[in-house]
Design a protein around this motif. Structure first.
Motif, PDB file in Angstrom:
ATOM      1  N   LEU A   1       1.017  -1.097   0.193  1.00 25.71           N
ATOM      2  CA  LEU A   1       0.138  -0.059  -0.025  1.00 25.71           C
ATOM      3  C   LEU A   1       0.804   1.195  -0.049  1.00 25.71           C
ATOM      4  O   LEU A   1       0.460   2.434  -0.350  1.00 25.71           O
ATOM      5  CB  LEU A   1      -0.835   0.217   1.327  1.00 25.71           C
ATOM      6  CG  LEU A   1      -1.895  -1.049   1.385  1.00 25.71           C
ATOM      7  CD1 LEU A   1      -2.886  -0.883   2.503  1.00 25.71           C
ATOM      8  CD2 LEU A   1      -3.021  -0.915   0.196  1.00 25.71           C
ATOM      9  N   LYS A   2       2.127   1.118   0.468  1.00 26.59           N
ATOM     10  CA  LYS A   2       3.014   2.214   0.253  1.00 26.59           C
ATOM     11  C   LYS A   2       3.124   3.119  -0.909  1.00 26.59           C
ATOM     12  O   LYS A   2       3.030   2.186  -2.160  1.00 26.59           O
ATOM     13  CB  LYS A   2       4.244   1.915   0.819  1.00 26.59           C
ATOM     14  CG  LYS A   2       5.315   2.798   1.306  1.00 26.59           C
ATOM     15  CD  LYS A   2       6.483   2.266   1.927  1.00 26.59           C
ATOM     16  CE  LYS A   2       7.450   3.630   2.743  1.00 26.59           C
ATOM     17  NZ  LYS A   2       8.570   2.985   3.290  1.00 26.59           N
ATOM     18  N   GLY A   3       2.972   4.142  -0.959  1.00 23.23           N
ATOM     19  CA  GLY A   3       2.799   5.035  -2.266  1.00 23.23           C
ATOM     20  C   GLY A   3       1.579   5.004  -3.152  1.00 23.23           C
ATOM     21  O   GLY A   3       1.368   5.576  -3.935  1.00 23.23           O
TER      22      GLY A   3
ATOM     23  N   ILE B   1      -3.266  -0.258  11.856  1.00 25.47           N
ATOM     24  CA  ILE B   1      -2.362  -1.309  11.137  1.00 25.47           C
ATOM     25  C   ILE B   1      -1.480  -0.734  10.274  1.00 25.47           C
ATOM     26  O   ILE B   1      -0.400  -1.658  10.120  1.00 25.47           O
ATOM     27  CB  ILE B   1      -3.725  -2.008  10.328  1.00 25.47           C
ATOM     28  CG1 ILE B   1      -4.803  -2.684  11.341  1.00 25.47           C
ATOM     29  CG2 ILE B   1      -3.165  -2.972   9.174  1.00 25.47           C
ATOM     30  CD1 ILE B   1      -6.081  -3.189  10.567  1.00 25.47           C
ATOM     31  N   LEU B   2      -1.567   0.397   9.713  1.00 25.29           N
ATOM     32  CA  LEU B   2      -0.482   0.745   8.797  1.00 25.29           C
ATOM     33  C   LEU B   2       0.789   1.010   9.605  1.00 25.29           C
ATOM     34  O   LEU B   2       1.724   0.701   9.073  1.00 25.29           O
ATOM     35  CB  LEU B   2      -0.876   2.114   7.821  1.00 25.29           C
ATOM     36  CG  LEU B   2      -2.151   1.881   7.026  1.00 25.29           C
ATOM     37  CD1 LEU B   2      -2.825   3.156   6.406  1.00 25.29           C
ATOM     38  CD2 LEU B   2      -1.546   1.230   5.758  1.00 25.29           C
TER      39      LEU B   2
ATOM     40  N   LYS C   1       1.923   9.859   5.707  1.00 27.40           N
ATOM     41  CA  LYS C   1       2.811  10.564   4.429  1.00 27.40           C
ATOM     42  C   LYS C   1       3.367   9.605   3.567  1.00 27.40           C
ATOM     43  O   LYS C   1       3.741  10.060   2.665  1.00 27.40           O
ATOM     44  CB  LYS C   1       4.026  11.173   5.204  1.00 27.40           C
ATOM     45  CG  LYS C   1       4.874  10.509   6.206  1.00 27.40           C
ATOM     46  CD  LYS C   1       5.977  10.964   6.905  1.00 27.40           C
ATOM     47  CE  LYS C   1       7.011  10.125   7.444  1.00 27.40           C
ATOM     48  NZ  LYS C   1       7.590   9.215   6.767  1.00 27.40           N
ATOM     49  N   ASP C   2       3.346   8.181   3.848  1.00 29.14           N
ATOM     50  CA  ASP C   2       3.815   7.329   2.921  1.00 29.14           C
ATOM     51  C   ASP C   2       2.775   6.746   1.826  1.00 29.14           C
ATOM     52  O   ASP C   2       3.268   6.155   1.109  1.00 29.14           O
ATOM     53  CB  ASP C   2       4.190   6.073   3.680  1.00 29.14           C
ATOM     54  CG  ASP C   2       5.290   6.436   4.639  1.00 29.14           C
ATOM     55  OD1 ASP C   2       6.096   7.315   4.379  1.00 29.14           O
ATOM     56  OD2 ASP C   2       5.273   5.736   5.737  1.00 29.14           O
TER      57      ASP C   2
END
Length: 334
Positions: free
Chosen positions: A148-150, A169-170, A178-179
């Protein structure tokens, strides 16, 4: 002079009747009675359209109206955080919330740091599990939470329990807002954005199945992002309200069970409501489970034998009275 006296008599009588009538006017829904008073109005805070809270809450409002004669109103909301605030501000009488949010509310943590600890809420019952469902489409090639990053991610509506646990969870996966590109969307809005290619994935934390996800899979190839077993272990050890869970095969378009975590929902009530009134609300709730189950399949998980146990919010004395009666052998008096 007689005419003047007669006119004064009529005027005084009219004023007296007006004052009497004003004193007998029922309280509006926004004005709550003192602790112990019976009230004819019940406002039930639920959640967004298409979610289990709203469907079950609507059915419960009908039950309370038909069985107990209350004038009921369903107040749709952004979810758990807003619902606790509605109870605290006397704008709702009964409300649905997730255990994580309720726990943070009592401690004045997370979304409740500014407002401080919640002091006017009690529990009626533990309900069903909310499963963390991270929904994407197969062509997005997102196979884990780390992917999910980006990405553009629907993290839940503002002031919702979905958004609270999405952040947790993230964070446990080393991903901050911010990621990613967070979008604050309800169930229905998130699914619509997935259809329109405006986001890549969405957190849809709810009972099973979620009708918005069912709607999506009618026209698109849906994929559910798993939470890896080692990350589930970390989450359940750090946060007592997370439970190991699986989305069963075939619940959507998944051939195999999908590992995830789940959080128990709670039915909350204003602590200032009278004991006898809350006792009747609790008793009537369980005597009409069939109506709630007809509204949404998730309500089939509600078990009256365990509903009063291990709750993060203490039971209201009226609800405790019901569970004490339930535990008492049949025919035995206190």
């Amino acid at each position: 002079m007689r005419a003047v006296n007669a006119w004064l008599t009529v005027a005084v009588a009219a004023i007296g009747l007006a004052l009497l009538a004003a004193g007998c006017t029922p309280k509006p829904e926004s004005a709550q009675p003192d602790s112990g008073d019976e009230q004819p109005f019940l406002t039930i805070a639920t959640g967004g359209a298409s979610g289990p809270y709203d469907l079950i809450g609507g059915a419960l409002a009908k039950v309370y109206h038909n069985q107990l004669g209350y004038k009921t109103a369903v107040r749709s909301s952004d979810g758990s955080v807003e619902n606790v605030h509605l109870l605290e501000s006397d704008k709702a009488d009964v409300a649905f919330a997730m255990s994580d949010v309720a726990s943070f509310a009592l401690g004045g943590l997370e979304s409740f740091q500014a407002s401080g600890p919640a002091v006017h809420v009690k529990s009626i019952a533990g309900l069903y599990l909310n499963y963390v469902q991270i929904v994407t489409l197969k062509d997005r090639d997102i196979r884990s939470v780390y992917d999910l990053k980006g990405k553009r991610v629907g993290v839940g509506a503002p002031n919702s329990g979905v958004e609270v646990n999405a952040r947790m969870i993230l964070n446990e996966h080393g991903i901050a807002y911010k990621d990613i590109r967070p979008e604050y969307l309800s169930y229905a809005e998130a699914i619509e954005q997935l259809k329109n290619n405006a986001i890549d994935a969405a957190f849809v934390t709810s009972g099973l199945p979620n009708s918005a996800v069912l709607d999506l899979q009618a026209t698109h190839d849906v994929a559910i992002v798993p939470i890896l077993p080692e990350d589930i272990e970390k989450l359940t050890k750090r946060f007592a309200f997370f439970e190991k869970a699986q989305l069963p095969p075939g619940i959507y378009q998944n051939d195999k069970a999908v590992p995830t975590v789940a959080i128990r929902n709670i039915l909350l009530v204003r602590s200032g409501m009278g004991d006898e009134q809350v006792y009747r609300l609790t008793k009537t709730f369980f005597e009409n489970l069939d109506a709630l189950q007809a509204a949404h399949e998730a309500a089939k998980q509600i078990d009256r034998q365990t509903a009063g146990k291990e709750l993060v919010v203490p039971l209201h004395p009226g609800a405790a009275k019901y569970y004490a009666e339930l535990a008492r052998p049949q025919g035995q008096t206190p």
